[in-house]
Design a protein around this motif. Structure first.
Motif, PDB file in Angstrom:
ATOM      1  N   VAL A  46       0.825  -1.208   0.000  1.00  0.00           N
ATOM      2  CA  VAL A  46       0.000   0.000   0.000  1.00  0.00           C
ATOM      3  C   VAL A  46       0.857   1.255   0.000  1.00  0.00           C
ATOM      4  O   VAL A  46       0.457   2.297  -0.536  1.00  0.00           O
ATOM      5  CB  VAL A  46      -0.968  -0.003   1.204  1.00  0.00           C
ATOM      6  CG1 VAL A  46      -1.899  -1.207   1.137  1.00  0.00           C
ATOM      7  CG2 VAL A  46      -0.224   0.008   2.540  1.00  0.00           C
ATOM      8  N   GLY A  47       2.057   1.179   0.592  1.00  0.00           N
ATOM      9  CA  GLY A  47       2.948   2.333   0.569  1.00  0.00           C
ATOM     10  C   GLY A  47       3.401   2.669  -0.841  1.00  0.00           C
ATOM     11  O   GLY A  47       3.447   3.839  -1.235  1.00  0.00           O
ATOM     12  N   ALA A  48       3.752   1.632  -1.608  1.00  0.00           N
ATOM     13  CA  ALA A  48       4.161   1.857  -2.991  1.00  0.00           C
ATOM     14  C   ALA A  48       2.997   2.367  -3.833  1.00  0.00           C
ATOM     15  O   ALA A  48       3.171   3.252  -4.689  1.00  0.00           O
ATOM     16  CB  ALA A  48       4.709   0.562  -3.584  1.00  0.00           C
ATOM     17  N   LEU A  49       1.812   1.845  -3.600  1.00  0.00           N
ATOM     18  CA  LEU A  49       0.635   2.313  -4.345  1.00  0.00           C
ATOM     19  C   LEU A  49       0.310   3.763  -3.998  1.00  0.00           C
ATOM     20  O   LEU A  49      -0.037   4.559  -4.880  1.00  0.00           O
ATOM     21  CB  LEU A  49      -0.569   1.419  -4.042  1.00  0.00           C
ATOM     22  CG  LEU A  49      -0.506  -0.022  -4.543  1.00  0.00           C
ATOM     23  CD1 LEU A  49      -1.736  -0.805  -4.084  1.00  0.00           C
ATOM     24  CD2 LEU A  49      -0.391  -0.048  -6.068  1.00  0.00           C
ATOM     25  N   ALA A  50       0.432   4.107  -2.716  1.00  0.00           N
ATOM     26  CA  ALA A  50       0.152   5.478  -2.292  1.00  0.00           C
ATOM     27  C   ALA A  50       1.131   6.468  -2.899  1.00  0.00           C
ATOM     28  O   ALA A  50       0.796   7.628  -3.141  1.00  0.00           O
ATOM     29  CB  ALA A  50       0.184   5.571  -0.769  1.00  0.00           C
ATOM     30  N   ALA A  51       2.367   5.992  -3.159  1.00  0.00           N
ATOM     31  CA  ALA A  51       3.387   6.867  -3.754  1.00  0.00           C
ATOM     32  C   ALA A  51       3.274   6.928  -5.266  1.00  0.00           C
ATOM     33  O   ALA A  51       4.107   7.566  -5.917  1.00  0.00           O
ATOM     34  CB  ALA A  51       4.774   6.383  -3.353  1.00  0.00           C
ATOM     35  N   GLY A  52       2.281   6.250  -5.832  1.00  0.00           N
ATOM     36  CA  GLY A  52       2.095   6.281  -7.273  1.00  0.00           C
ATOM     37  C   GLY A  52       2.849   5.218  -8.020  1.00  0.00           C
ATOM     38  O   GLY A  52       3.008   5.318  -9.243  1.00  0.00           O
TER      39      GLY A  52
END
Length: 260
Positions: free
Chosen positions: A62-68
């Protein structure tokens, strides 16, 4: 007391296991909020905790997804973080010696916390109790707090403003730090941090995590080369240090319930 009158009392094992399960399980709130903030829906967020159930991998995704980041790259980073659980399973399968019918279900609970509690126990009975209580309490509480966090994400608003975006890395570091007992482990962790943080500004989100995973084989290769040179310098090899970290004579007598 323990059933056999030796080793650690069952009540103490349960108390320690519950302490770990409750303490770590509460951080599921942070994951639920972070996941919802990254764009995942309620069902997707809950499915991650129910099916994946390994906090570091979930936060990495989710961290990578949140960062785009690209979803495939984010999933790859989460996958490689989760691979470590397979190695835990190899060790725990020997210590717990669970019936074949139970093993597929127990595999879902093979994570950092259950491994740490299990390895700390002096007997197989205590190890089984520690694994079961830690796994059950953590699984139930983690999924419940994930649901609460995802439901409350809208009420909280911007999770970055509350600093919840840092909760995942903070929890992961808190779990990892006590496990770094040897100089090799600390060097691997330090190099991984340098690679991850150093490449963060120049690589897409999720990729620095994959590159940081190269720290372990790089350090082990360097240590192996150094150990090989040391053995060559010794007259007959008898004075060479044991670089593997494994002591001789670790066989447990037949019938013994000793775990460590």
């Amino acid at each position: 007391m323990a059933a056999d009158g030796t080793g650690k009392p069952d009540a103490a094992v349960v108390r320690d296991a519950l302490g770990v399960g409750v303490a770590v399980g509460l951080s599921g709130v942070a994951f639920g909020v972070t996941s919802a903030g990254s764009g995942l829906g309620l069902l997707q967020t809950c499915a991650l905790s129910l099916l994946v159930f390994t906090g570091a991998s979930q936060f990495a995704l989710v961290g990578a997804l949140a960062a785009g980041g690209n979803p495939l790259t984010a999933a790859a980073g989460a996958f490689f973080l989760g691979v470590r659980n397979a190695f835990y399973g190899l060790r725990l399968s020997q210590l717990l010696a669970l019936p074949r019918a139970v093993r597929p279900f127990a595999a879902q609970w093979v994570i950092d916390e259950t491994t740490a509690v299990t390895l700390a126990q002096p007997t197989r009975r205590a190890a089984r109790i520690g694994f079961t209580v830690t796994g059950l309490s953590l699984y139930l509480l983690w999924n419940l707090t994930t649901l609460l966090g995802a439901l409350g994400a809208k009420a909280i608003g911007d999770s970055d403003a509350w600093g919840l975006d840092a909760a995942g890395p903070a929890v992961f570091l808190a779990l990892l730090a006590p496990m770094l007992k040897t100089s090799t482990e600390r060097v691997v962790a330090g190099l991984a941090i340098l690679l991850g943080l150093g490449l963060l500004p120049v690589l897409p989100a999720g990729v620095p995590v994959l590159v940081a995973a190269l720290a372990a084989p790089a350090v082990l290769f360097a240590e192996g080369r150094r150990g090989g040179r040391t053995r060559q310098d010794a007259p007959d090899g008898s004075d060479a240090p044991n670089v593997s970290g494994i002591s001789d004579g670790l066989d447990v007598p037949d019938g013994s319930e000793e775990v460590r």
